[in-house]
Write a protein that holds these residues in place. Structure first.
Motif, PDB file in Angstrom:
ATOM      1  N   VAL A  89      50.848  48.476  39.271  1.00  0.00           N
ATOM      2  CA  VAL A  89      49.521  48.618  39.862  1.00  0.00           C
ATOM      3  C   VAL A  89      49.429  47.800  41.149  1.00  0.00           C
ATOM      4  CG1 VAL A  89      47.046  48.237  39.506  1.00  0.00           C
ATOM      5  CG2 VAL A  89      48.493  48.974  37.600  1.00  0.00           C
ATOM      6  N   ILE A  90      48.798  48.403  42.151  1.00  0.00           N
ATOM      7  CA  ILE A  90      48.497  47.714  43.411  1.00  0.00           C
ATOM      8  C   ILE A  90      46.986  47.524  43.483  1.00  0.00           C
ATOM      9  CG2 ILE A  90      48.708  47.758  45.922  1.00  0.00           C
ATOM     10  CD1 ILE A  90      50.975  49.820  45.565  1.00  0.00           C
ATOM     11  N   VAL A  91      46.554  46.288  43.695  1.00  0.00           N
ATOM     12  CA  VAL A  91      45.127  45.967  43.742  1.00  0.00           C
ATOM     13  C   VAL A  91      44.719  45.704  45.187  1.00  0.00           C
ATOM     14  CG1 VAL A  91      43.319  44.404  42.914  1.00  0.00           C
ATOM     15  CG2 VAL A  91      45.281  44.944  41.444  1.00  0.00           C
ATOM     16  N   PHE A  92      43.551  46.222  45.551  1.00  0.00           N
ATOM     17  CA  PHE A  92      43.023  46.029  46.899  1.00  0.00           C
ATOM     18  C   PHE A  92      41.778  45.146  46.821  1.00  0.00           C
ATOM     19  CE2 PHE A  92      44.528  50.606  46.820  1.00  0.00           C
ATOM     20  CZ  PHE A  92      45.815  50.298  47.253  1.00  0.00           C
ATOM     21  N   ASP A  93      41.925  43.905  47.179  1.00  0.00           N
ATOM     22  CA  ASP A  93      40.866  42.884  47.176  1.00  0.00           C
ATOM     23  C   ASP A  93      40.466  42.454  45.759  1.00  0.00           C
ATOM     24  OD1 ASP A  93      40.739  42.553  49.886  1.00  0.00           O
ATOM     25  OD2 ASP A  93      38.848  43.624  50.180  1.00  0.00           O
ATOM     26  N   ALA A  94      39.947  41.235  45.700  1.00  0.00           N
ATOM     27  CA  ALA A  94      39.465  40.656  44.438  1.00  0.00           C
ATOM     28  C   ALA A  94      38.198  39.875  44.752  1.00  0.00           C
ATOM     29  CB  ALA A  94      40.525  39.742  43.832  1.00  0.00           C
ATOM     30  N   PRO A  95      37.052  40.561  44.785  1.00  0.00           N
ATOM     31  CA  PRO A  95      35.799  39.898  45.176  1.00  0.00           C
ATOM     32  C   PRO A  95      35.464  38.699  44.290  1.00  0.00           C
ATOM     33  CG  PRO A  95      35.528  42.283  45.168  1.00  0.00           C
ATOM     34  CD  PRO A  95      36.856  42.002  44.543  1.00  0.00           C
ATOM     35  N   ALA A  96      34.798  37.741  44.893  1.00  0.00           N
ATOM     36  CA  ALA A  96      34.400  36.549  44.151  1.00  0.00           C
ATOM     37  C   ALA A  96      33.469  36.892  42.998  1.00  0.00           C
ATOM     38  CB  ALA A  96      33.719  35.560  45.101  1.00  0.00           C
ATOM     39  N   SER A  97      32.687  37.965  43.145  1.00  0.00           N
ATOM     40  CA  SER A  97      31.679  38.279  42.140  1.00  0.00           C
ATOM     41  C   SER A  97      32.278  38.753  40.821  1.00  0.00           C
ATOM     42  CB  SER A  97      30.703  39.326  42.676  1.00  0.00           C
ATOM     43  OG  SER A  97      31.376  40.549  42.934  1.00  0.00           O
ATOM     44  N   PHE A  98      33.313  39.615  40.881  1.00  0.00           N
ATOM     45  CA  PHE A  98      33.879  40.141  39.635  1.00  0.00           C
ATOM     46  C   PHE A  98      35.400  40.096  39.610  1.00  0.00           C
ATOM     47  CE2 PHE A  98      33.285  43.937  42.354  1.00  0.00           C
ATOM     48  CZ  PHE A  98      34.576  44.476  42.337  1.00  0.00           C
ATOM     49  N   GLY A  99      36.012  39.389  40.553  1.00  0.00           N
ATOM     50  CA  GLY A  99      37.470  39.347  40.631  1.00  0.00           C
ATOM     51  C   GLY A  99      38.138  38.884  39.354  1.00  0.00           C
ATOM     52  N   LYS A 100      37.502  37.960  38.655  1.00  0.00           N
ATOM     53  CA  LYS A 100      38.090  37.431  37.412  1.00  0.00           C
ATOM     54  C   LYS A 100      38.238  38.510  36.352  1.00  0.00           C
ATOM     55  CE  LYS A 100      33.606  35.902  35.518  1.00  0.00           C
ATOM     56  NZ  LYS A 100      32.824  36.495  36.635  1.00  0.00           N
ATOM     57  N   SER A 101      37.467  39.592  36.481  1.00  0.00           N
ATOM     58  CA  SER A 101      37.490  40.664  35.485  1.00  0.00           C
ATOM     59  C   SER A 101      38.441  41.798  35.846  1.00  0.00           C
ATOM     60  CB  SER A 101      36.070  41.245  35.315  1.00  0.00           C
ATOM     61  OG  SER A 101      35.158  40.251  34.893  1.00  0.00           O
ATOM     62  N   ILE A 102      39.027  41.781  37.034  1.00  0.00           N
ATOM     63  CA  ILE A 102      39.861  42.899  37.459  1.00  0.00           C
ATOM     64  C   ILE A 102      41.080  43.092  36.559  1.00  0.00           C
ATOM     65  CG2 ILE A 102      41.316  43.783  39.318  1.00  0.00           C
ATOM     66  CD1 ILE A 102      39.306  42.701  41.306  1.00  0.00           C
ATOM     67  N   PRO A 103      41.829  42.044  36.191  1.00  0.00           N
ATOM     68  CA  PRO A 103      42.980  42.283  35.305  1.00  0.00           C
ATOM     69  C   PRO A 103      42.598  42.965  33.992  1.00  0.00           C
ATOM     70  CG  PRO A 103      43.157  40.120  36.308  1.00  0.00           C
ATOM     71  CD  PRO A 103      41.796  40.649  36.661  1.00  0.00           C
ATOM     72  N   SER A 104      41.506  42.559  33.385  1.00  0.00           N
ATOM     73  CA  SER A 104      41.099  43.189  32.126  1.00  0.00           C
ATOM     74  C   SER A 104      40.588  44.606  32.362  1.00  0.00           C
ATOM     75  CB  SER A 104      40.032  42.345  31.426  1.00  0.00           C
ATOM     76  OG  SER A 104      38.872  42.207  32.235  1.00  0.00           O
ATOM     77  N   ALA A 105      39.942  44.844  33.500  1.00  0.00           N
ATOM     78  CA  ALA A 105      39.490  46.198  33.827  1.00  0.00           C
ATOM     79  C   ALA A 105      40.677  47.133  33.996  1.00  0.00           C
ATOM     80  CB  ALA A 105      38.649  46.170  35.097  1.00  0.00           C
ATOM     81  N   ILE A 106      41.733  46.655  34.630  1.00  0.00           N
ATOM     82  CA  ILE A 106      42.935  47.461  34.808  1.00  0.00           C
ATOM     83  C   ILE A 106      43.595  47.749  33.463  1.00  0.00           C
ATOM     84  CG2 ILE A 106      45.279  47.431  35.760  1.00  0.00           C
ATOM     85  CD1 ILE A 106      44.112  45.911  38.178  1.00  0.00           C
ATOM     86  N   ALA A 107      43.609  46.746  32.592  1.00  0.00           N
ATOM     87  CA  ALA A 107      44.240  46.907  31.280  1.00  0.00           C
ATOM     88  C   ALA A 107      43.558  47.984  30.443  1.00  0.00           C
ATOM     89  CB  ALA A 107      44.235  45.575  30.539  1.00  0.00           C
ATOM     90  N   LYS A 108      42.288  48.263  30.730  1.00  0.00           N
ATOM     91  CA  LYS A 108      41.577  49.323  30.012  1.00  0.00           C
ATOM     92  C   LYS A 108      41.965  50.711  30.512  1.00  0.00           C
ATOM     93  CE  LYS A 108      37.510  46.391  29.202  1.00  0.00           C
ATOM     94  NZ  LYS A 108      36.069  46.171  29.528  1.00  0.00           N
ATOM     95  N   VAL A 109      42.588  50.759  31.688  1.00  0.00           N
ATOM     96  CA  VAL A 109      42.964  52.038  32.301  1.00  0.00           C
ATOM     97  C   VAL A 109      44.444  52.347  32.085  1.00  0.00           C
ATOM     98  CG1 VAL A 109      43.195  53.260  34.509  1.00  0.00           C
ATOM     99  CG2 VAL A 109      41.137  51.916  34.031  1.00  0.00           C
TER     100      VAL A 109
END
Length: 347
Positions: A89-109
């Motif tokens: 997976v390639i991620v584009f940006d990790a906003p301060a508001s929800f960046g901490k949740s991006i790895p878990s969001a990806i894991a759901k996909v």
């Protein structure tokens, strides 16, 4: 002009009265953030509200597939995206508001590992959540060399320092898909990226177009308004169906880029016409009769305020029902254009 003279005279009278401690304070207008003052602003357009994402309050974000392996993440304030390939997976940006949740969001996909994180630019609101990726072994963090140099200097634990850098262009290939990165300089001092996934007809360019809305303050606090005015044609040169601008409530299309271009050029051309059409010699003559010739800062302020006020009055009716937030940010846009027109314009 008579109206202006009356306003100036009243302003000088108020200053004189306020300078006298024995006199009662004059009645003041409500603060800009008071309920009374805020009533001046129009509600968000219904067409824009209809595009708000349904955010799960338990997680604070939503994820949408836009095709070609690309998914967009939003909390109705910020946006980022990721590309799923056969190898990772390639991620584009990790906003301060929800960046901490991006790895878990990806894991759901997908169960594919995160391999690459791309920074669009340096600003903390868009990459200040990257610390959530710090324990991913072998992670490539890709950014412009100028962005990396800046982040090294900042030594900010919330923004991981890039370990793969380039100057102007870079193509990433992973799992049979490609990502094209190109440097532009329309927004941040350290440079900005266009992020393009040709297989998905997906284009991401942060802080230049906010679908449904007028740009943020001062044309997205651009550091180079000339480059900002060029950015729309640069975007439209790409073959894309989906556009992500990094903020607020909707994924965009070419039509959103075209509309923001139209708005921007309308502001610029109107400000230029109003400014260049003024009889400045007559204006100075009349104004100095009231405040004298010595306070040149005040003289310039009155002149520029007049251009801003006239420009806003002309532009706002054309756009108030087409883009949300026009009444909020239009004066700042006019001032940004005015700086360009007065001091830098080559025409």
């Amino acid at each position: 002009m008579k109206k202006l003279m009356c306003i100036l005279a009243l302003a000088m009278l108020c200053i004189h009265v306020m300078a006298q401690p024995s006199q009662p304070a004059p009645t003041q207008l409500p603060p800009e953030d008071s309920p009374e003052a805020l009533q001046r602003y129009v509600p968000v357009l219904p067409s824009v509200k209809a595009q708000f994402w349904k955010i799960d309050p338990k997680v604070g974000y939503a994820v949408k597939s836009v095709g070609g392996g690309v998914y967009v993440i939003s909390d109705n304030g910020w946006q980022s995206a990721f590309l799923v390939t056969d190898e990772g997976v390639i991620v584009f940006d990790a906003p301060a508001s929800f960046g901490k949740s991006i790895p878990s969001a990806i894991a759901k996909v997908t169960d594919k590992p995160i391999k690459i994180l791309v920074y669009s630019h340096t600003h903390k609101d868009h990459i200040g959540g990257s610390a959530a990726f710090k324990d991913i072994k072998g992670l490539q963090i890709v950014a412009l060399d100028t962005v990396a140099n800046f982040l090294k200097e900042m030594n900010d634990a919330s923004r991981l320092v890039p370990n793969v850098t380039f100057k102007t262009e870079k193509t990433i290939s992973l799992g049979g898909k490609t990502v094209e990165l190109t440097r532009h300089d329309y927004h941040s001092n350290e440079g900005d990226l266009f992020i393009y996934v040709p297989e998905a007809k997906f284009l991401m360019a942060i802080d230049c177009v906010t679908p449904g809305y007028a740009p943020f303050s001062g044309f997205d606090i651009t550091t180079n308004f000339y480059e900002y005015m060029k950015v729309f044609n640069q975007l439209l040169a790409y073959d894309f169906d989906t556009f992500v601008g990094g903020h607020l409530t909707s994924i965009g299309t070419k039509q959103d880029v075209l509309m923001t271009k139209e708005f921007t050029m309308d502001v610029y051309s109107t400000v230029k016409r109003v400014h260049n059409g003024m009889d400045q010699a007559a204006f100075w003559s009349e104004t100095t009769k009231v405040i004298g010739p010595d306070n040149e800062f005040l003289l310039f302020k009155v002149l520029l305020d007049k251009v801003v006020d006239e420009s806003v009055r002309e532009i706002q009716p054309r756009w108030i029902n087409r883009l949300a937030g026009v009444d909020v940010w239009l004066p700042s846009h006019v001032r940004t254009a005015l700086i360009c027109v007065r001091w830098d314009d080559k025409d």
